[in-house]
Design a protein around this motif. Structure first.
Motif, PDB file in Angstrom:
ATOM      1  N   MET A 190     -12.218   7.780  21.585  1.00 14.48           N
ATOM      2  CA  MET A 190     -11.543   9.088  21.345  1.00 14.48           C
ATOM      3  C   MET A 190     -11.511   9.958  22.821  1.00 14.48           C
ATOM      4  O   MET A 190     -10.884  11.033  22.789  1.00 14.48           O
ATOM      5  N   ASN A 202     -10.350   9.102  25.631  1.00  7.76           N
ATOM      6  CA  ASN A 202      -9.367   8.687  26.605  1.00  7.76           C
ATOM      7  C   ASN A 202      -8.420   9.889  26.591  1.00  7.76           C
ATOM      8  O   ASN A 202      -7.860  10.307  25.525  1.00  7.76           O
ATOM      9  N   PHE A 236      -5.551  10.081  27.668  1.00  4.87           N
ATOM     10  CA  PHE A 236      -4.159   9.970  27.488  1.00  4.87           C
ATOM     11  C   PHE A 236      -3.657   9.837  26.137  1.00  4.87           C
ATOM     12  O   PHE A 236      -2.572   9.525  25.788  1.00  4.87           O
ATOM     13  N   LEU A 237      -4.630   9.926  25.132  1.00  5.90           N
ATOM     14  CA  LEU A 237      -4.430   9.814  23.582  1.00  5.90           C
ATOM     15  C   LEU A 237      -3.672  11.062  23.454  1.00  5.90           C
ATOM     16  O   LEU A 237      -3.775  12.047  23.984  1.00  5.90           O
ATOM     17  N   ILE A 238      -2.629  10.797  22.381  1.00  2.46           N
ATOM     18  CA  ILE A 238      -1.461  11.980  22.257  1.00  2.46           C
ATOM     19  C   ILE A 238      -2.375  13.307  21.800  1.00  2.46           C
ATOM     20  O   ILE A 238      -1.847  14.467  22.223  1.00  2.46           O
ATOM     21  N   GLN A 239      -3.492  13.428  20.876  1.00  2.63           N
ATOM     22  CA  GLN A 239      -4.166  14.676  20.631  1.00  2.63           C
ATOM     23  C   GLN A 239      -4.534  15.289  21.854  1.00  2.63           C
ATOM     24  O   GLN A 239      -4.542  16.301  22.063  1.00  2.63           O
ATOM     25  N   VAL A 283      -3.644  14.811  25.052  1.00  2.95           N
ATOM     26  CA  VAL A 283      -2.464  15.349  25.657  1.00  2.95           C
ATOM     27  C   VAL A 283      -1.945  16.756  25.274  1.00  2.95           C
ATOM     28  O   VAL A 283      -1.867  17.727  26.036  1.00  2.95           O
ATOM     29  N   LEU A 284      -1.931  16.939  23.856  1.00  2.86           N
ATOM     30  CA  LEU A 284      -1.382  18.080  23.336  1.00  2.86           C
ATOM     31  C   LEU A 284      -2.446  19.018  23.766  1.00  2.86           C
ATOM     32  O   LEU A 284      -2.156  20.226  24.063  1.00  2.86           O
ATOM     33  N   LEU A 285      -3.646  18.855  23.382  1.00  3.88           N
ATOM     34  CA  LEU A 285      -4.882  19.773  23.607  1.00  3.88           C
ATOM     35  C   LEU A 285      -4.755  20.514  25.058  1.00  3.88           C
ATOM     36  O   LEU A 285      -5.024  21.497  25.453  1.00  3.88           O
ATOM     37  N   ASP A 286      -4.683  19.489  26.015  1.00  6.52           N
ATOM     38  CA  ASP A 286      -4.816  19.571  27.376  1.00  6.52           C
ATOM     39  C   ASP A 286      -3.767  20.452  27.559  1.00  6.52           C
ATOM     40  O   ASP A 286      -3.967  21.386  28.353  1.00  6.52           O
ATOM     41  N   ALA A 287      -2.318  20.239  27.264  1.00  7.53           N
ATOM     42  CA  ALA A 287      -1.226  21.122  27.628  1.00  7.53           C
ATOM     43  C   ALA A 287      -1.423  22.622  27.062  1.00  7.53           C
ATOM     44  O   ALA A 287      -1.349  23.579  27.881  1.00  7.53           O
TER      45      ALA A 287
END
Lengths: 207, 343
Positions: free
Chosen positions: A148, A150, A152-155, A157-161
């Motif tokens: 978890m 990584n 690039f995992l979608i969650q 990426v979203l939290l990073d943004a």
């Protein structure tokens, strides 16, 4: 009252130790149990990762932890520790490994020295549960890694943004505050020379 | 949960259901959906029958439990069929297939030649393409959910959805609701839309892909002027028009998409914003539906998810460059002023 404080005699292990020792079934009784555990501890120090039946793995782990912890505490110039190592390690070259390799590896660690993982179990099989016992810091590939992390995992990426957006909003807030402050400073500076002028005018008139 | 959403749905949409259908429209939304679905089925059957004699191809599978070679039917077997030769885990978690290490292929798209096959799920080392497919599918499903959520008296004309941009924080579908002039959805209505979305995803529908000619595509979308207008340009670029179907909802998309709607886990329709079109275009106004979703196997703390939902409530605009430029300026002005104060 006259009892010695146990914690000063024996170093505290960093794993949970059950109150009762496990009986490992064999024909020689308690002596045979210790023999089994000696073999397992020797194997663990030698190979650094071994697969065992659950019972034996959990029992052997405690002895291995104790052995390494004593070795770190007293070093290789302590006679009783040397005797313990001599007793538990059936292959004598492993005594060198214990003091020269494992003690430097683990002396600064804050956690336990071994890792115990459940091995995959075949469904409906009558075999007992298996575990994998390993020394930490071994050279083998990692078992049961946490995927978890990584980014690039979608969650992620979203939290990073979302984090990026939040920071940008904060920067904008700071910038606004600083702009306001600067405007205030500017206004006071523009007033200041006029006061000086007045003073100088006063001086002139006085003179 | 299921029952309560049903109740909300009833309470919101049962107010004036007795109104007759307006005669100005040619087809109701539901009739159009059924017709499109019927045409899709017929065309799929026709293409399947066209194959004729079945030829075999060799598919070299790479991955767990071990590498192996499968002999499959050319033009019929899909990566999904290959996955069914392994375990249920492969079938349920695979979202996308990777052919020859470079081509991303839908799970339900027939294989046409010898190839190597890898099955990708959401936790592979480089899941960017899987994420994009997931986001695109979420947009597609948002259109499907919106077209069933409204009453028969409210015509729903799907306009389009932009390419997947995950960092924007929400997936989007632009929809025209001609009978609703100035609609601002209440929180309750957004809950209902979300519930519809969840209900649609829980049905566990496969996402089927079909390539059709321009004429048939126009025939299918005859009730929707926006889609009909988009079709010629798509057909001129790609030759064919690629359609996707989930349940009875059919829509145009470039693809690829994920395998099954059951792979959509936590999801929320966060907001609906009104967009007003430019004066010279024929589109007067559109509603931008925005939502956020995560795959099924992802466990995310509810607080973290609420942050994502709050972010999805903000309107996403395509003219981001201007805004980001402003932020950029702010950032640098902060530094500049910082140095002035120190000196």
């Amino acid at each position: 009252m006259n009892q010695a404080d146990v914690s000063k005699l024996v170093s505290k292990l960093r794993i949970r130790v059950p109150a009762e020792p496990r009986k490992l079934r064999n024909i020689k009784g308690p002596e045979g149990r210790i023999d089994k555990l000696r073999k397992t501890v020797t194997g663990l120090i030698k190979y650094e990762r071994i697969e065992l039946n659950s019972n034996r793995g959990q029992e052997a782990r405690q002895y291995a932890e104790r052995l390494i912890s004593e070795a770190i505490r007293h070093g290789d110039c302590h006679k009783p520790t040397m005797d313990i190592a001599d007793y538990w390690l059936l292959e004598k070259e492993l005594i060198h490994k214990l003091f020269k390799v494992l003690v430097p590896r683990f002396q600064d660690s804050n956690t336990c020295y071994t890792r115990l993982l459940n091995a995959p179990r075949i469904i409906h099989s009558r075999n007992p549960d298996k575990v994998i016992l390993e020394l930490k810091g071994n050279p083998y590939p990692v078992l049961g890694s946490n995927k978890m992390n990584n980014r690039f995992l979608i969650q992620n990426v979203l939290l990073d943004a979302a984090k990026y957006d939040y920071r940008q909003a904060k920067y904008a807030e700071f910038a606004k505050k600083i702009v306001n402050k600067e405007e205030k400073i500017d206004t006071t500076e523009t007033e200041a020379p006029s006061i000086e002028k007045q003073q100088s005018d006063d001086k002139l008139t006085q003179s | 949960m299921k029952r309560s959403t049903g109740l909300i749905h009833k309470s919101i949409f049962c107010n004036n259901h007795s109104k007759p259908l307006s005669s100005s429209r040619f087809l109701s939304t539901q009739e159009a959906v059924e017709r499109r679905n019927h045409l899709f089925t017929l065309e799929k059957k026709r293409q399947h029958e066209k194959i004729g004699r079945i030829e075999k191809i060799e598919v070299n599978y790479k991955g767990v439990p071990k590498n192996c070679t499968l002999v499959m039917n050319k033009g019929i077997s899909t990566p999904y069929d290959c996955a069914r030769h392994f375990t249920e885990w492969h079938v349920e978690t695979s979202a996308l297939a990777l052919l020859d290490g470079s081509v991303y292929w839908d799970m339900h798209r027939p294989l046409n030649e010898n190839c190597t096959l890898e099955l990708l799920n959401y936790t592979v080392n480089e899941p960017q393409q899987v994420n994009k497919a997931f986001w695109r599918t979420c947009s597609f499903l948002l259109g499907a959910c919106a077209s069933v959520a409204f009453k028969d008296t409210v015509p729903v004309k799907l306009h389009s959805f932009p390419g997947p941009d995950i960092r924007s924080g929400s997936f989007i579908y632009d929809i025209d609701l001609p009978s609703l002039e100035d609609w601002k959805p209440t929180q309750q209505e957004l809950y209902t839309l979300s519930a519809e979305y969840v209900k649609f995803c829980r049905r566990g529908l496969p996402l089927e892909r079909l390539e059709v000619g321009e004429e048939l595509a126009k025939e299918m979308f005859v009730d929707n002027p926006y889609k009909e207008a988009q079709i010629p340009s798509i057909a001129s670029r790609h030759g064919n028009v690629t359609l996707y179907r989930a349940g009875d909802h059919v829509d145009i998309s470039k693809g690829p998409m994920i395998s099954n709607t059951a792979q959509v886990g936590k999801c929320t329709v966060a907001s609906v914003h009104k967009l007003s079109g430019s004066p010279n275009s024929n589109v007067k106004q559109l509603y931008r539906f925005q939502g956020v979703a995560l795959p099924t196997n992802v466990m995310l703390n509810h607080f973290a998810f609420s942050i994502l939902v709050d972010r999805a409530k903000k309107r996403v605009s395509f003219i981001m460059s201007n805004k980001s430029y402003q932020i950029f300026i702010y950032f640098f002005s902060f530094h500049r002023y910082g140095t002035i104060i120190i000196s």
